[in-house]
Design a protein around this motif. Structure first.
Motif, mmCIF file in Angstrom:
data_model
loop_
_atom_site.group_PDB
_atom_site.id
_atom_site.type_symbol
_atom_site.label_atom_id
_atom_site.label_comp_id
_atom_site.label_asym_id
_atom_site.label_seq_id
_atom_site.Cartn_x
_atom_site.Cartn_y
_atom_site.Cartn_z
ATOM 1 N N LEU A 1 26.989 28.584 -16.147
ATOM 2 C CA LEU A 1 28.313 28.886 -16.223
ATOM 3 C C LEU A 1 28.152 30.135 -17.205
ATOM 4 C CD1 LEU A 1 30.974 29.743 -15.642
ATOM 5 C CD2 LEU A 1 32.138 27.588 -16.615
ATOM 6 N N SER A 2 27.721 29.903 -18.733
ATOM 7 C CA SER A 2 27.380 30.598 -19.751
ATOM 8 C C SER A 2 26.783 32.180 -19.455
ATOM 9 C CB SER A 2 26.967 30.241 -20.949
ATOM 10 O OG SER A 2 26.455 30.999 -21.896
ATOM 11 N N THR B 1 24.116 19.399 -19.331
ATOM 12 C CA THR B 1 24.355 20.604 -19.869
ATOM 13 C C THR B 1 23.569 21.909 -19.106
ATOM 14 O OG1 THR B 1 23.725 19.281 -21.936
ATOM 15 C CG2 THR B 1 23.805 21.190 -22.060
ATOM 16 N N TYR C 1 24.739 23.037 -16.810
ATOM 17 C CA TYR C 1 25.557 23.450 -15.044
ATOM 18 C C TYR C 1 26.086 23.887 -16.373
ATOM 19 C CZ TYR C 1 25.574 19.896 -12.119
ATOM 20 O OH TYR C 1 24.304 19.551 -10.946
ATOM 21 N N TYR C 2 26.682 23.354 -17.869
ATOM 22 C CA TYR C 2 27.121 24.492 -18.639
ATOM 23 C C TYR C 2 26.787 26.147 -19.796
ATOM 24 C CZ TYR C 2 30.243 20.777 -19.784
ATOM 25 O OH TYR C 2 31.862 19.627 -19.985
ATOM 26 N N LEU D 1 30.763 29.611 -24.848
ATOM 27 C CA LEU D 1 30.081 28.430 -24.007
ATOM 28 C C LEU D 1 28.528 28.137 -23.765
ATOM 29 C CD1 LEU D 1 31.136 26.327 -21.968
ATOM 30 C CD2 LEU D 1 30.311 28.141 -20.239
ATOM 31 N N ALA D 2 27.771 28.201 -24.585
ATOM 32 C CA ALA D 2 26.824 27.807 -24.894
ATOM 33 C C ALA D 2 27.107 27.473 -25.727
ATOM 34 C CB ALA D 2 25.402 29.184 -24.594
ATOM 35 N N ARG E 1 27.928 19.701 -27.908
ATOM 36 C CA ARG E 1 28.033 18.552 -27.689
ATOM 37 C C ARG E 1 26.584 17.246 -26.686
ATOM 38 N NH1 ARG E 1 28.314 17.555 -21.403
ATOM 39 N NH2 ARG E 1 29.411 15.909 -20.785
ATOM 40 N N GLN E 2 25.465 18.279 -26.337
ATOM 41 C CA GLN E 2 24.452 17.732 -26.776
ATOM 42 C C GLN E 2 23.805 17.033 -27.914
ATOM 43 O OE1 GLN E 2 21.008 20.384 -24.632
ATOM 44 N NE2 GLN E 2 19.759 18.663 -24.168
ATOM 45 N N ILE F 1 29.213 15.469 -17.154
ATOM 46 C CA ILE F 1 28.640 16.981 -16.714
ATOM 47 C C ILE F 1 27.958 17.095 -17.058
ATOM 48 C CG2 ILE F 1 28.518 19.346 -16.538
ATOM 49 C CD1 ILE F 1 32.218 18.326 -15.845
ATOM 50 N N ALA G 1 27.716 23.952 -25.381
ATOM 51 C CA ALA G 1 27.142 23.013 -24.999
ATOM 52 C C ALA G 1 25.831 22.059 -25.602
ATOM 53 C CB ALA G 1 26.651 23.551 -23.657
#
Length: 101
Positions: free
Chosen positions: A11-12, A5, A7-8, A45-46, A52-53, A3, A49
């Motif tokens: 949503l954040s 980043t 999109y995260y 969440l940010a 993760r990136q 997915i 994300a």
């Protein structure tokens, strides 16, 4: 099939926006506390994300610290609300300003 980043982050942002709306527009103290929790979760969440990136683990540490801060905020906030409810029998924030009188 990862997915993206973006999109995260969208949503954040939506979570943070819903939390900000709850804090600014409501007078019920419970709704305000839930709005603050949503803001903190949107920030978490940010952080996750971006971690993760970048493939870094520091975002996870910061997210854990924010979760601990949110738990402390909820405990203190609910203790204040219990005191307010015992004295005024209301969760309305306008009644909290009357406590100094």
């Amino acid at each position: 099939m990862a997915i993206p980043t973006a999109y995260y982050l969208i949503l954040s942002f939506v979570l943070f926006l819903i939390g900000t709306t709850g804090v600014l527009l409501r007078r019920n103290a419970l709704i305000v506390l839930m709005g603050i929790e949503l803001q903190l979760n949107g920030g978490n969440l940010a952080l996750l994300a971006f971690a993760r990136q970048l493939g870094d683990q520091k975002g996870h540490v910061f997210a854990f610290l924010v979760i601990a801060l949110a738990a402390a905020e909820a405990a203190v906030g609910l203790a204040i609300l219990v005191g307010l409810f015992r004295s005024r029998e209301s969760f309305n924030l306008d009644d909290a300003t009357m406590m100094k009188r």
